[in-house]
Design a protein around this motif. Structure first.
Motif, PDB file in Angstrom:
ATOM      1  N   SER A  45      60.350  59.834 -26.023  1.00  0.00           N
ATOM      2  CA  SER A  45      60.729  58.706 -25.155  1.00  0.00           C
ATOM      3  C   SER A  45      61.581  59.185 -23.990  1.00  0.00           C
ATOM      4  O   SER A  45      61.460  58.662 -22.872  1.00  0.00           O
ATOM      5  N   SER A  46      62.425  60.179 -24.227  1.00  0.00           N
ATOM      6  CA  SER A  46      63.211  60.730 -23.117  1.00  0.00           C
ATOM      7  C   SER A  46      62.292  61.309 -22.044  1.00  0.00           C
ATOM      8  O   SER A  46      62.565  61.185 -20.844  1.00  0.00           O
ATOM      9  N   LEU A  47      61.206  61.919 -22.495  1.00  0.00           N
ATOM     10  CA  LEU A  47      60.233  62.481 -21.553  1.00  0.00           C
ATOM     11  C   LEU A  47      59.604  61.358 -20.719  1.00  0.00           C
ATOM     12  O   LEU A  47      59.549  61.442 -19.479  1.00  0.00           O
ATOM     13  N   ILE A  48      59.157  60.311 -21.385  1.00  0.00           N
ATOM     14  CA  ILE A  48      58.548  59.172 -20.677  1.00  0.00           C
ATOM     15  C   ILE A  48      59.566  58.559 -19.709  1.00  0.00           C
ATOM     16  O   ILE A  48      59.243  58.251 -18.556  1.00  0.00           O
ATOM     17  N   ARG A  49      60.801  58.409 -20.177  1.00  0.00           N
ATOM     18  CA  ARG A  49      61.811  57.770 -19.314  1.00  0.00           C
ATOM     19  C   ARG A  49      62.165  58.655 -18.130  1.00  0.00           C
ATOM     20  O   ARG A  49      62.525  58.150 -17.063  1.00  0.00           O
ATOM     21  N   THR A  50      62.080  59.956 -18.308  1.00  0.00           N
ATOM     22  CA  THR A  50      62.356  60.855 -17.189  1.00  0.00           C
ATOM     23  C   THR A  50      61.239  60.774 -16.147  1.00  0.00           C
ATOM     24  O   THR A  50      61.500  60.680 -14.949  1.00  0.00           O
ATOM     25  N   ILE A  51      59.996  60.758 -16.629  1.00  0.00           N
ATOM     26  CA  ILE A  51      58.872  60.681 -15.684  1.00  0.00           C
ATOM     27  C   ILE A  51      58.899  59.350 -14.939  1.00  0.00           C
ATOM     28  O   ILE A  51      58.567  59.285 -13.758  1.00  0.00           O
ATOM     29  N   SER A  52      59.333  58.288 -15.633  1.00  0.00           N
ATOM     30  CA  SER A  52      59.249  56.959 -15.024  1.00  0.00           C
ATOM     31  C   SER A  52      60.512  56.571 -14.251  1.00  0.00           C
ATOM     32  O   SER A  52      60.640  55.431 -13.830  1.00  0.00           O
ATOM     33  N   GLY A  53      61.422  57.522 -14.072  1.00  0.00           N
ATOM     34  CA  GLY A  53      62.562  57.268 -13.194  1.00  0.00           C
ATOM     35  C   GLY A  53      63.724  56.542 -13.849  1.00  0.00           C
ATOM     36  O   GLY A  53      64.685  56.177 -13.174  1.00  0.00           O
ATOM     37  N   VAL A  54      63.643  56.334 -15.174  1.00  0.00           N
ATOM     38  CA  VAL A  54      64.768  55.694 -15.869  1.00  0.00           C
ATOM     39  C   VAL A  54      65.910  56.697 -16.039  1.00  0.00           C
ATOM     40  O   VAL A  54      67.078  56.358 -15.848  1.00  0.00           O
ATOM     41  N   TYR A  55      65.574  57.935 -16.395  1.00  0.00           N
ATOM     42  CA  TYR A  55      66.562  59.017 -16.496  1.00  0.00           C
ATOM     43  C   TYR A  55      66.354  60.007 -15.362  1.00  0.00           C
ATOM     44  O   TYR A  55      65.219  60.287 -14.969  1.00  0.00           O
ATOM     45  N   ARG A  56      67.441  60.560 -14.892  1.00  0.00           N
ATOM     46  CA  ARG A  56      67.375  61.674 -13.948  1.00  0.00           C
ATOM     47  C   ARG A  56      67.505  62.965 -14.735  1.00  0.00           C
ATOM     48  O   ARG A  56      68.462  63.121 -15.495  1.00  0.00           O
ATOM     49  N   PRO A  57      66.579  63.902 -14.581  1.00  0.00           N
ATOM     50  CA  PRO A  57      66.717  65.162 -15.317  1.00  0.00           C
ATOM     51  C   PRO A  57      67.904  65.971 -14.795  1.00  0.00           C
ATOM     52  O   PRO A  57      68.261  65.865 -13.625  1.00  0.00           O
ATOM     53  N   ASP A  58      68.519  66.778 -15.689  1.00  0.00           N
ATOM     54  CA  ASP A  58      69.601  67.656 -15.257  1.00  0.00           C
ATOM     55  C   ASP A  58      69.050  68.884 -14.547  1.00  0.00           C
ATOM     56  O   ASP A  58      69.695  69.447 -13.661  1.00  0.00           O
TER      57      ASP A  58
END
Ligand SMILES: Nc1ncnc2c1ncn2[C@@H]1O[C@H](COP(=O)(O)OP(=O)(O)O)[C@@H](O)[C@H]1O
Ligand SMILES: [Mg+2]
Length: 255
Positions: A45-58
């Protein structure tokens, strides 16, 4: 070589001391379905949220059609053509089906939302997909979990992202609804989308996927062509019984 529609390189995402994602690579191609599998907490889910702009990757980069993108929010990812069906759905329960289908993109005439147009297009679109809801004026909160999920997938199809992400789209579905969702996901592939589906359902994964990417403890344990792997191999990579391709040191102890 074909440029991936979506490509991640070296993505790391930390939450305090926990690295939810660590040096993750991923490539998704137009007209293909990539399944992402892994145990609970593997980072799917972190991967999906990163791709979809919910999380910013470090760390790391996201490319769409070879062009680097930085998504500061979900709207930025959507305008780059990424449509997401989140695990927790993100439909608005007090709004009706038609309104949910058009969230953020209401057809307007001047300041007025064109309600009839919205309802007519929703009806036509759901009919075309063979999705049965009694009325497009039904509030989402009145639908069964399965119907909501189907509406969420339909919305991702309607917004016509060229990249479609689905996080556990069939987890709440019965047998018939799962088959319907699988058909919709195949349609997304046939229309040339790059599709990424997160699922625990190995039958569905082996039924739909062109390639399978296994996540373990925030890392990529392996990527396999569906036609060249077996359930046993995939399950071995998920559990760690088989050594991963890139090493799989526990996320909290690796340097
Ligand atoms: N918002 C968050 N805050 C803190 N930790 C998080 C957050 N999201 C995910 N994590 C942690 O990151 C790891 C991966 O979680 P997740 O991406 O939800 O895995 P999966 O979807 O594969 O079950 C887990 O250890 C989880 O507790
Ligand atoms: Mg998850």
């Amino acid at each position: 070589m074909v440029t991936p529609r979506l490509e991640l390189q070296g993505i790391t995402k930390r939450f305090g001391h926990v690295a939810a994602l660590r040096d993750v690579h991923l490539a998704a191609y137009a007209g293909q379905i990539l399944a992402v599998v892994g145990d609970n907490g593997a980072g799917k889910s972190s991967l999906i949220r990163t791709i979809s702009g919910v999380y910013r990757p470090d760390e790391g980069t996201v490319r769409v059609d070879g062009v680097e993108q930085v998504f500061t929010n979900p709207a930025a990812a959507r305008s780059a053509g990424i449509a997401t069906v989140f695990q927790d759905l993100a439909l608005i329960e007090v709004l009706d089906v038609a309104t949910n289908m058009f969230i953020g993109q209401y057809p307007r005439r001047g300041p007025f939302v064109r309600r009839r147009t919205m309802e007519r297009e929703t009806r036509a679109f759901l009919d075309e997909l063979g999705v049965s809801v009694a009325s497009v004026r039904t509030e989402i909160g009145m639908l069964s979990g399965g119907q909501r999920q189907i509406v969420a997938i339909a919305r991702a199809m309607r917004t016509g992202g060229r990249i479609v992400l689905l996080d556990e789209p069939t987890a709440a579905l019965g047998v018939r609804e799962t088959a319907q969702a699988a058909d919709m996901i195949r349609t997304l592939r046939e229309r040339g989308n790059a599709v990424i589906i997160v699922s625990h359902d190995m039958s569905l994964v082996f039924d739909l996927a062109d390639r399978i990417q296994v996540m373990r403890l925030g890392r990529v344990a392996g990527v396999r062509e569906r036609a060249q792997t077996t359930r046993d191999e995939i399950i071995g990579l998920i559990t760690g019984a088989l050594a991963g391709d890139e090493g799989s040191a526990p996320a909290d102890t690796a340097a």
